[in-house]
Design an enzyme around this catalytic site. Structure first.
Site, PDB file in Angstrom:
ATOM      1  N   LYS A  15     -40.082  77.582  48.055  1.00  0.00           N
ATOM      2  CA  LYS A  15     -39.071  76.617  46.947  1.00  0.00           C
ATOM      3  C   LYS A  15     -39.049  75.754  48.059  1.00  0.00           C
ATOM      4  O   LYS A  15     -39.362  74.291  47.284  1.00  0.00           O
ATOM      5  CB  LYS A  15     -37.721  76.494  47.247  1.00  0.00           C
ATOM      6  N   ARG A  90     -27.008  78.079  43.061  1.00  0.00           N
ATOM      7  CA  ARG A  90     -27.066  78.870  43.740  1.00  0.00           C
ATOM      8  C   ARG A  90     -26.282  79.884  42.547  1.00  0.00           C
ATOM      9  O   ARG A  90     -26.347  81.469  43.517  1.00  0.00           O
ATOM     10  CB  ARG A  90     -26.917  78.796  44.882  1.00  0.00           C
ATOM     11  N   ARG A 127     -40.954  81.667  60.465  1.00  0.00           N
ATOM     12  CA  ARG A 127     -40.671  80.010  59.991  1.00  0.00           C
ATOM     13  C   ARG A 127     -40.092  79.066  61.358  1.00  0.00           C
ATOM     14  O   ARG A 127     -39.192  79.556  61.479  1.00  0.00           O
ATOM     15  CB  ARG A 127     -40.529  80.329  58.590  1.00  0.00           C
ATOM     16  N   ARG A 164     -34.630  78.120  62.978  1.00  0.00           N
ATOM     17  CA  ARG A 164     -33.179  77.881  62.254  1.00  0.00           C
ATOM     18  C   ARG A 164     -32.626  78.872  62.390  1.00  0.00           C
ATOM     19  O   ARG A 164     -33.362  80.253  62.758  1.00  0.00           O
ATOM     20  CB  ARG A 164     -33.709  78.021  60.578  1.00  0.00           C
ATOM     21  N   ARG A 175     -28.508  87.407  54.040  1.00  0.00           N
ATOM     22  CA  ARG A 175     -29.131  86.416  52.982  1.00  0.00           C
ATOM     23  C   ARG A 175     -30.043  86.195  51.587  1.00  0.00           C
ATOM     24  O   ARG A 175     -29.877  86.191  50.454  1.00  0.00           O
ATOM     25  CB  ARG A 175     -29.917  84.892  53.741  1.00  0.00           C
TER      26      ARG A 175
HETATM   27  P1  AMP Z   1     -31.147  76.725  52.577  1.00  0.00           P
HETATM   28  O1  AMP Z   1     -32.471  75.837  52.973  1.00  0.00           O
HETATM   29  O2  AMP Z   1     -31.002  76.300  50.783  1.00  0.00           O
HETATM   30  O3  AMP Z   1     -32.290  78.219  52.326  1.00  0.00           O
HETATM   31  O4  AMP Z   1     -29.736  76.589  52.472  1.00  0.00           O
HETATM   32  C1  AMP Z   1     -29.353  77.071  53.832  1.00  0.00           C
HETATM   33  C2  AMP Z   1     -27.574  77.492  53.997  1.00  0.00           C
HETATM   34  O5  AMP Z   1     -27.471  76.696  53.543  1.00  0.00           O
HETATM   35  C3  AMP Z   1     -27.502  78.574  52.543  1.00  0.00           C
HETATM   36  O6  AMP Z   1     -27.330  79.763  53.088  1.00  0.00           O
HETATM   37  C4  AMP Z   1     -26.290  78.447  52.513  1.00  0.00           C
HETATM   38  O7  AMP Z   1     -25.148  78.870  53.297  1.00  0.00           O
HETATM   39  C5  AMP Z   1     -26.245  76.758  52.248  1.00  0.00           C
HETATM   40  N1  AMP Z   1     -25.861  76.251  50.940  1.00  0.00           N
HETATM   41  C6  AMP Z   1     -27.167  76.222  50.980  1.00  0.00           C
HETATM   42  N2  AMP Z   1     -27.072  75.583  49.317  1.00  0.00           N
HETATM   43  C7  AMP Z   1     -26.202  75.977  48.827  1.00  0.00           C
HETATM   44  C8  AMP Z   1     -25.649  76.303  47.968  1.00  0.00           C
HETATM   45  N3  AMP Z   1     -25.645  75.832  46.468  1.00  0.00           N
HETATM   46  N4  AMP Z   1     -24.488  77.323  47.201  1.00  0.00           N
HETATM   47  C9  AMP Z   1     -23.889  77.733  48.632  1.00  0.00           C
HETATM   48  N5  AMP Z   1     -24.536  77.201  49.695  1.00  0.00           N
HETATM   49  C10 AMP Z   1     -25.052  76.745  49.893  1.00  0.00           C
END
Ligand code: AMP
Length: 230
Positions: A15, A90, A127, A164, A175
């Protein structure tokens, strides 16, 4: 018409890479809630301090916080011609709130990037992101001109590339569970709409990007028939 795009799909589906590429090509902002939160953690803001442990264990940050962040972001002038949302919504509660925020704007286009779970684990554990600017090393490779680069350094700012903290194996599994439980229901929530498309995320990055463009054009052209583009 503004392109108001949501990228759906599990962690590791691509994404971020696709959102960045599409947003850059169209000159519209990519809004990644993960990037916003990582920046808040990096800058030790109040939100950053509150969400750090939640992110590190692979859980979701509360809906109210996330909805507040996105609502504020969508009030800025740069979303006038559209935006690409990456990592939001989400949960169904976030999607419902987003629908309300879209009142009076062009409709959301929703693209789900489909990738099997075994491939996600492989991708996530390998990654890298930049520890300074937070850029995704794979996304930054896109558009490269073939010049020699240091594979351990960020192409954008020269910072060190690191894993990360939430791409650690145990956290990846968590996750993916959280995705299945809280986020996958969004596919049902959106797939009944004419503006929903699913694309095959197992293809090379360029083919996924081409399918994304085709999906968005198809939605724009006929407002139309649903289906999986391959
Ligand atoms: P991502 O980079 O999108 O994988 O987001 C990393 C982390 O940020 C996720 O595992 C959540 O802990 C938090 N996070 C990001 N976007 C959201 C969202 N829309 N709702 C809840 N937690 C989020």
């Amino acid at each position: 018409m503004a392109i108001n795009l949501i990228m759906l799909g599990p962690p590791g589906a691509g994404k971020g890479t696709q959102a960045e590429r599409f947003a850059r090509a169209r000159g519209i902002p990519k809004i990644s809630t993960g990037d916003i939160l990582r920046e808040a953690v990096h800058n030790h803001t109040e939100i950053g301090q509150n969400v750090r442990a939640i992110m590190d264990r692979g859980d979701l940050v509360g809906d109210d916080v996330m909805i507040g962040i996105v609502r504020e972001r969508l009030t800025r002038a740069d979303v006038r011609l559209g935006f690409v949302l990456d990592g939001f919504p989400r949960t169904v509660a976030q999607a419902t709130a987003l629908d309300q925020m879209m009142d009076g704007r062009d409709p959301l286009i929703v693209v789900d990037i489909v990738v099997p779970e075994a491939e996600l684990v492989r991708r996530l554990s390998s990654r890298l992101i930049c520890e300074d600017c937070g850029g995704n090393a794979d996304a930054l490779k896109e558009g490269a001109t073939g010049e020699k680069v240091d594979p351990r350094r960020c192409r954008r700012c020269g910072g060190h590339l690191v894993q990360r903290t939430d791409d650690d194996n145990a956290v990846v599994i968590e996750r993916l569970k959280v995705y299945q439980r809280a986020t996958k229901p969004l596919v049902d929530f959106y797939s009944v709409r004419d503006t929903f498309r699913a694309i095959d995320g197992m293809q090379p990055t360029d083919s996924v990007a081409a399918d994304l463009v085709a999906a968005i054009e198809a939605v724009g052209n006929n407002g139309g028939a649903r289906g999986v583009l391959r």
